[in-house]
Design a protein around this motif. Sequence first.
Motif, PDB file in Angstrom:
ATOM      1  N   GLY A  28       0.793  -1.208   0.000  1.00 40.99           N
ATOM      2  CA  GLY A  28       0.000   0.000   0.000  1.00 40.99           C
ATOM      3  C   GLY A  28       0.827   1.260   0.000  1.00 40.99           C
ATOM      4  O   GLY A  28       2.059   1.227  -0.020  1.00 40.99           O
ATOM      5  N   LEU A  29       0.127   2.365   0.055  1.00 40.92           N
ATOM      6  CA  LEU A  29       0.735   3.680   0.089  1.00 40.92           C
ATOM      7  C   LEU A  29       1.432   3.877   1.431  1.00 40.92           C
ATOM      8  O   LEU A  29       0.830   3.690   2.481  1.00 40.92           O
ATOM      9  N   CYS A  30       2.703   4.221   1.375  1.00 36.34           N
ATOM     10  CA  CYS A  30       3.448   4.533   2.595  1.00 36.34           C
ATOM     11  C   CYS A  30       3.385   6.022   2.892  1.00 36.34           C
ATOM     12  O   CYS A  30       3.242   6.410   4.043  1.00 36.34           O
ATOM     13  N   TYR A  55      -4.890   5.417   6.435  1.00 31.47           N
ATOM     14  CA  TYR A  55      -5.381   4.082   6.118  1.00 31.47           C
ATOM     15  C   TYR A  55      -6.377   3.658   7.188  1.00 31.47           C
ATOM     16  O   TYR A  55      -6.495   4.302   8.230  1.00 31.47           O
ATOM     17  N   GLU A  56      -7.109   2.579   6.927  1.00 34.22           N
ATOM     18  CA  GLU A  56      -8.039   2.020   7.907  1.00 34.22           C
ATOM     19  C   GLU A  56      -7.444   0.766   8.513  1.00 34.22           C
ATOM     20  O   GLU A  56      -6.812  -0.027   7.814  1.00 34.22           O
ATOM     21  N   GLU A  66      -9.788   4.951  11.371  1.00 31.42           N
ATOM     22  CA  GLU A  66      -8.971   5.635  10.380  1.00 31.42           C
ATOM     23  C   GLU A  66      -7.725   6.143  11.085  1.00 31.42           C
ATOM     24  O   GLU A  66      -7.801   6.780  12.126  1.00 31.42           O
ATOM     25  N   VAL A  67      -6.578   5.843  10.518  1.00 31.85           N
ATOM     26  CA  VAL A  67      -5.293   6.233  11.095  1.00 31.85           C
ATOM     27  C   VAL A  67      -4.622   7.210  10.135  1.00 31.85           C
ATOM     28  O   VAL A  67      -4.466   6.918   8.962  1.00 31.85           O
ATOM     29  N   GLU A  68      -4.245   8.381  10.654  1.00 31.36           N
ATOM     30  CA  GLU A  68      -3.533   9.377   9.863  1.00 31.36           C
ATOM     31  C   GLU A  68      -2.082   9.373  10.303  1.00 31.36           C
ATOM     32  O   GLU A  68      -1.786   9.515  11.483  1.00 31.36           O
ATOM     33  N   THR A  69      -1.179   9.196   9.346  1.00 34.88           N
ATOM     34  CA  THR A  69       0.239   9.151   9.681  1.00 34.88           C
ATOM     35  C   THR A  69       0.966  10.364   9.127  1.00 34.88           C
ATOM     36  O   THR A  69       0.568  10.934   8.106  1.00 34.88           O
TER      37      THR A  69
END
Length: 160
Positions: A28-30, A55-56, A66-69
């Motif tokens: 996935g998108l890093c 990402y979820e 939902e996690v925002e990094t």
Amino acid sequence: MSMRLPLVLGGSFGIGSGAGVGDGRDIGLCEIKPMLGAWVPGLAFVRLGYGFSSYEESDSDNHKNEVETSNFSVDLGAHLFSEFYVMGSYSRVSALSENGDIAWNEWSVGFGTFWIVFSRTFLTLDIGYHWVREHYDPFIDKNVKGGRLQMNLGFAVFVY
């Protein structure tokens, strides 16, 4: 390439597989990472970047979060042959969610190349292995560590 100052602005799009990518099981998108740095083609570079993604993730009760990094990174590279370089980086990564906030460190080593598109613009391709240092992840309620293979596609423009 005529260059007055080695200052570059750019960005990259990173995809990977392993720890630090969602729940660590998928490709996935890093990150999407704008960058600022200094680059002397044929010699070396230093890049500072601030990446972000989301990402979820599901917890043990199958509740989706939902996690925002966000990711602050420092990349150092040295050219080996013409357009080819080796690089290493340090990143401080944070993840924010309703269930809690976490932060961890990552180290990476890799290689890359660039292609000149215009006199002051070039495309980049980096491939590296990232070591994710051990940290507790409250989203999945366990300690996490490991690594991932990551590929970054990017661009840089010399600023005059």
